[in-house]
Design a protein around this motif. Structure first.
Motif, PDB file in Angstrom:
ATOM      1  N   UNK A 288       0.841  -1.205   0.000  1.00  0.00           N
ATOM      2  CA  UNK A 288       0.000   0.000   0.000  1.00  0.00           C
ATOM      3  C   UNK A 288       0.873   1.251   0.000  1.00  0.00           C
ATOM      4  N   UNK A 289       1.923   1.246   0.831  1.00  0.00           N
ATOM      5  CA  UNK A 289       2.781   2.423   0.895  1.00  0.00           C
ATOM      6  C   UNK A 289       3.575   2.612  -0.391  1.00  0.00           C
ATOM      7  N   UNK A 290       3.984   1.512  -1.011  1.00  0.00           N
ATOM      8  CA  UNK A 290       4.753   1.608  -2.253  1.00  0.00           C
ATOM      9  C   UNK A 290       3.927   2.161  -3.406  1.00  0.00           C
ATOM     10  N   UNK A 291       2.609   2.001  -3.340  1.00  0.00           N
ATOM     11  CA  UNK A 291       1.775   2.357  -4.494  1.00  0.00           C
ATOM     12  C   UNK A 291       0.815   3.520  -4.223  1.00  0.00           C
ATOM     13  N   UNK A 292       0.896   4.134  -3.049  1.00  0.00           N
ATOM     14  CA  UNK A 292      -0.026   5.222  -2.708  1.00  0.00           C
ATOM     15  C   UNK A 292       0.727   6.414  -2.145  1.00  0.00           C
ATOM     16  N   UNK A 293       0.492   7.593  -2.724  1.00  0.00           N
ATOM     17  CA  UNK A 293       1.046   8.821  -2.185  1.00  0.00           C
ATOM     18  C   UNK A 293       0.287   9.247  -0.931  1.00  0.00           C
TER      19      UNK A 293
ATOM     20  N   UNK B  30       4.270   4.833  -8.323  1.00  0.00           N
ATOM     21  CA  UNK B  30       4.900   3.584  -8.775  1.00  0.00           C
ATOM     22  C   UNK B  30       3.913   2.720  -9.573  1.00  0.00           C
ATOM     23  N   UNK B  31       3.301   3.337 -10.588  1.00  0.00           N
ATOM     24  CA  UNK B  31       2.279   2.633 -11.360  1.00  0.00           C
ATOM     25  C   UNK B  31       2.831   1.375 -12.031  1.00  0.00           C
ATOM     26  N   UNK B  32       4.141   1.339 -12.228  1.00  0.00           N
ATOM     27  CA  UNK B  32       4.739   0.161 -12.866  1.00  0.00           C
ATOM     28  C   UNK B  32       4.612  -1.096 -12.006  1.00  0.00           C
ATOM     29  N   UNK B  33       4.278  -0.917 -10.724  1.00  0.00           N
ATOM     30  CA  UNK B  33       4.098  -2.072  -9.841  1.00  0.00           C
ATOM     31  C   UNK B  33       2.706  -2.674  -9.966  1.00  0.00           C
ATOM     32  N   UNK B  34       1.773  -1.887 -10.474  1.00  0.00           N
ATOM     33  CA  UNK B  34       0.395  -2.356 -10.593  1.00  0.00           C
ATOM     34  C   UNK B  34       0.257  -3.305 -11.778  1.00  0.00           C
ATOM     35  N   UNK B  35      -0.577  -4.304 -11.618  1.00  0.00           N
ATOM     36  CA  UNK B  35      -0.791  -5.262 -12.690  1.00  0.00           C
ATOM     37  C   UNK B  35       0.331  -6.259 -12.852  1.00  0.00           C
ATOM     38  N   UNK B  36       1.225  -6.313 -11.866  1.00  0.00           N
ATOM     39  CA  UNK B  36       2.339  -7.268 -11.903  1.00  0.00           C
ATOM     40  C   UNK B  36       2.378  -8.047 -10.594  1.00  0.00           C
ATOM     41  N   UNK B  37       2.990  -9.205 -10.650  1.00  0.00           N
ATOM     42  CA  UNK B  37       3.203  -9.990  -9.433  1.00  0.00           C
ATOM     43  C   UNK B  37       4.523  -9.567  -8.819  1.00  0.00           C
ATOM     44  N   UNK B  38       4.477  -9.112  -7.575  1.00  0.00           N
ATOM     45  CA  UNK B  38       5.709  -8.688  -6.901  1.00  0.00           C
ATOM     46  C   UNK B  38       5.789  -9.341  -5.522  1.00  0.00           C
ATOM     47  N   UNK B  39       6.996  -9.406  -5.026  1.00  0.00           N
ATOM     48  CA  UNK B  39       7.253  -9.967  -3.702  1.00  0.00           C
ATOM     49  C   UNK B  39       7.657  -8.844  -2.759  1.00  0.00           C
ATOM     50  N   UNK B  40       6.981  -8.760  -1.629  1.00  0.00           N
ATOM     51  CA  UNK B  40       7.371  -7.837  -0.564  1.00  0.00           C
ATOM     52  C   UNK B  40       7.975  -8.680   0.551  1.00  0.00           C
ATOM     53  N   UNK B  41       9.275  -8.598   0.709  1.00  0.00           N
ATOM     54  CA  UNK B  41       9.970  -9.372   1.731  1.00  0.00           C
ATOM     55  C   UNK B  41      10.282  -8.438   2.900  1.00  0.00           C
ATOM     56  N   UNK B  42       9.422  -8.462   3.892  1.00  0.00           N
ATOM     57  CA  UNK B  42       9.514  -7.536   5.020  1.00  0.00           C
ATOM     58  C   UNK B  42      10.288  -8.220   6.153  1.00  0.00           C
ATOM     59  N   UNK B  43      11.549  -7.829   6.299  1.00  0.00           N
ATOM     60  CA  UNK B  43      12.440  -8.478   7.275  1.00  0.00           C
ATOM     61  C   UNK B  43      12.419  -7.672   8.564  1.00  0.00           C
ATOM     62  N   UNK B  44      11.805  -8.233   9.572  1.00  0.00           N
ATOM     63  CA  UNK B  44      11.705  -7.566  10.855  1.00  0.00           C
ATOM     64  C   UNK B  44      12.685  -8.106  11.866  1.00  0.00           C
ATOM     65  N   UNK B  45      12.420  -7.801  13.117  1.00  0.00           N
ATOM     66  CA  UNK B  45      13.303  -8.250  14.177  1.00  0.00           C
ATOM     67  C   UNK B  45      13.169  -9.731  14.465  1.00  0.00           C
ATOM     68  N   UNK B  46      11.916 -10.206  14.522  1.00  0.00           N
ATOM     69  CA  UNK B  46      11.679 -11.587  14.909  1.00  0.00           C
ATOM     70  C   UNK B  46      11.011 -12.413  13.826  1.00  0.00           C
TER      71      UNK B  46
ATOM     72  N   UNK C 229      12.128   2.126   7.995  1.00  0.00           N
ATOM     73  CA  UNK C 229      11.635   2.308   9.359  1.00  0.00           C
ATOM     74  C   UNK C 229      10.160   2.693   9.377  1.00  0.00           C
ATOM     75  N   UNK C 230       9.743   3.585   8.467  1.00  0.00           N
ATOM     76  CA  UNK C 230       8.452   4.248   8.606  1.00  0.00           C
ATOM     77  C   UNK C 230       7.360   3.783   7.659  1.00  0.00           C
ATOM     78  N   UNK C 231       7.665   2.978   6.646  1.00  0.00           N
ATOM     79  CA  UNK C 231       6.665   2.716   5.624  1.00  0.00           C
ATOM     80  C   UNK C 231       5.455   1.937   6.130  1.00  0.00           C
ATOM     81  N   UNK C 232       5.635   1.014   7.076  1.00  0.00           N
ATOM     82  CA  UNK C 232       4.495   0.242   7.572  1.00  0.00           C
ATOM     83  C   UNK C 232       3.543   1.130   8.360  1.00  0.00           C
ATOM     84  N   UNK C 233       4.093   1.930   9.271  1.00  0.00           N
ATOM     85  CA  UNK C 233       3.248   2.841  10.044  1.00  0.00           C
ATOM     86  C   UNK C 233       2.551   3.841   9.129  1.00  0.00           C
ATOM     87  N   UNK C 234       3.270   4.323   8.117  1.00  0.00           N
ATOM     88  CA  UNK C 234       2.671   5.271   7.173  1.00  0.00           C
ATOM     89  C   UNK C 234       1.547   4.612   6.378  1.00  0.00           C
ATOM     90  N   UNK C 235       1.751   3.360   5.979  1.00  0.00           N
ATOM     91  CA  UNK C 235       0.705   2.630   5.255  1.00  0.00           C
ATOM     92  C   UNK C 235      -0.529   2.448   6.132  1.00  0.00           C
TER      93      UNK C 235
END
Length: 380
Positions: free
Chosen positions: A181-186, A193-209, A350-356
């Protein structure tokens, strides 16, 4: 009037947007059971000296007194989340969340008869594996239907203040999809990032645990069959580095957050270094040894995802873990498949998840016709 907030209860820290997308807060995810303490005269910043008593039916013990955040990291008996704990079931995320909101409420809501009554619309989230287990509903219910009270104890300038918190609404999102959501919404709600729409993409969110590997289909939905969430992240490796540094140099790194700051320090002469008895000492060999192992595990996960879903176009590495693993993952990829990996900026990691979460909350408000001072999407 209810206040709009988004809170990403990260394994390393709580990141939040309070009221709008320009007002953010960061508190290390560390707590310590502390009944009483003395305020050090030099303590001026209350955010760095949070000492609270929390009474909430959302907690297993219903009541407790805690040092939170930076203050807690100074105590040897402090608690950070461990891989065997689910966010939805643990008290620590609730303690961090309520403390964050109580701190915000002091300045945002009026005090009457010694008590501040604060009402929030909250957008937060859980890792993919926990949402797939159906825990989001119970987590939401626990927060929304419980009674919450935070009393500030020995906190500079806030001592004695009492905040009662209730939630008008609680949205519990999936962390991996939130990154999409954050990658594709201002911030103003328009598409980027309209080039991400209509495609299969992987979001690999590496956290602490944990690592959320969310495959987003060309229809902008999570592929529930092949998306995966695993209990693997940087925290256990950071803990091992801390132990090895102490064993070799008898130097105590106080918390994971402190170690991350050592690893990511922008000053080359300070990065990977500690100061022992007045002498600058490199710990890069210890850091490389541990993070290389994790990077190999994370890279194997990426390869598994591509093998299961060959039409993935791009793989975004997000989350705080991607920040410390970037050089190791980049080298592995260059030596192997050379996948189209993308890394977000340090600030976004750091901030994209909270912003989303905040963007999702505003979308929810717009669809429900909720109009308050906090529901307007604004230009960044």
């Amino acid at each position: 009037m209810a206040r709009f907030v988004s809170i990403d209860i990260g394994n390393d820290a709580v990141k939040g947007f309070l009221g709008d997308l320009t007002n953010r807060i960061y508190i290390p995810n560390v707590i310590a059971n502390v009944q009483n303490r003395e305020i050090v005269e030099m303590e001026k910043n209350s955010l760095h000296a949070l000492h609270v008593e929390i009474t909430s039916s959302a907690l297993k013990n219903k009541n407790g007194s805690f040092a939170v955040g930076k203050l807690a990291s100074k105590y040897p008996n402090n608690d950070e989340l461990t891989p065997d704990q689910d966010k939805a079931d643990s008290d620590q995320p609730v303690i961090m969340l309520l403390t964050t909101l109580a701190y915000d409420a002091i300045e945002q809501f009026p005090e009457e008869d010694g008590v501040i009554e604060a009402t929030y619309y909250l957008s937060t989230g859980l890792p993919l594996d926990e949402t797939k287990q159906g825990k989001a509903k119970d987590f939401r219910k626990k927060l929304k239907n419980s009674q919450h009270e935070v009393k500030f104890l020995k906190t500079p300038s806030l001592e004695g203040k009492i905040v009662r918190i209730k939630f008008e609404q609680v949205l519990v999102n999936t962390e991996g999809f939130a990154a999409f959501v954050d990658l594709t919404t201002n911030n103003d709600g328009s598409t980027k990032n309209e080039e991400l729409l209509g495609k299969t993409i992987l979001i690999n969110d590496i956290g602490g645990l944990s690592t959320d590997s969310a495959i987003i289909t060309d229809e902008a939905e999570v592929d529930n069959e092949y998306s995966n969430g695993i209990k693997r992240g940087v925290s256990t490796y950071l803990d091992t580095i801390i132990r090895k540094v102490y064993s070799k140099y008898k130097y105590s790194i106080k918390s994971r957050r402190t170690l991350v700051e050592i690893i990511t320090n922008e000053q080359p002469e300070e990065q990977y270094h500690i100061w022992v008895n007045g002498t600058r000492v490199s710990i890069k060999d210890i850091i490389d040894e541990e993070l290389s192992v994790l990077a190999k595990e994370e890279y194997k996960l990426i390869k598994d995802m591509w093998r299961n879903v060959p039409d993935i176009r791009l793989a975004y590495q997000t989350g705080g873990g991607s920040l410390v693993l970037k050089p190791y993952l980049t080298k592995l990829n260059q030596d192997d498949k050379n996948y189209p990996l993308r890394f977000v900026s340090e600030d976004d990691s750091v901030w994209m998840i909270a912003r989303a979460y905040f963007k999702i909350l505003l979308m929810y408000a717009n669809t429900k016709g909720i109009t308050t001072q906090n529901t307007t999407l604004t230009k960044a």
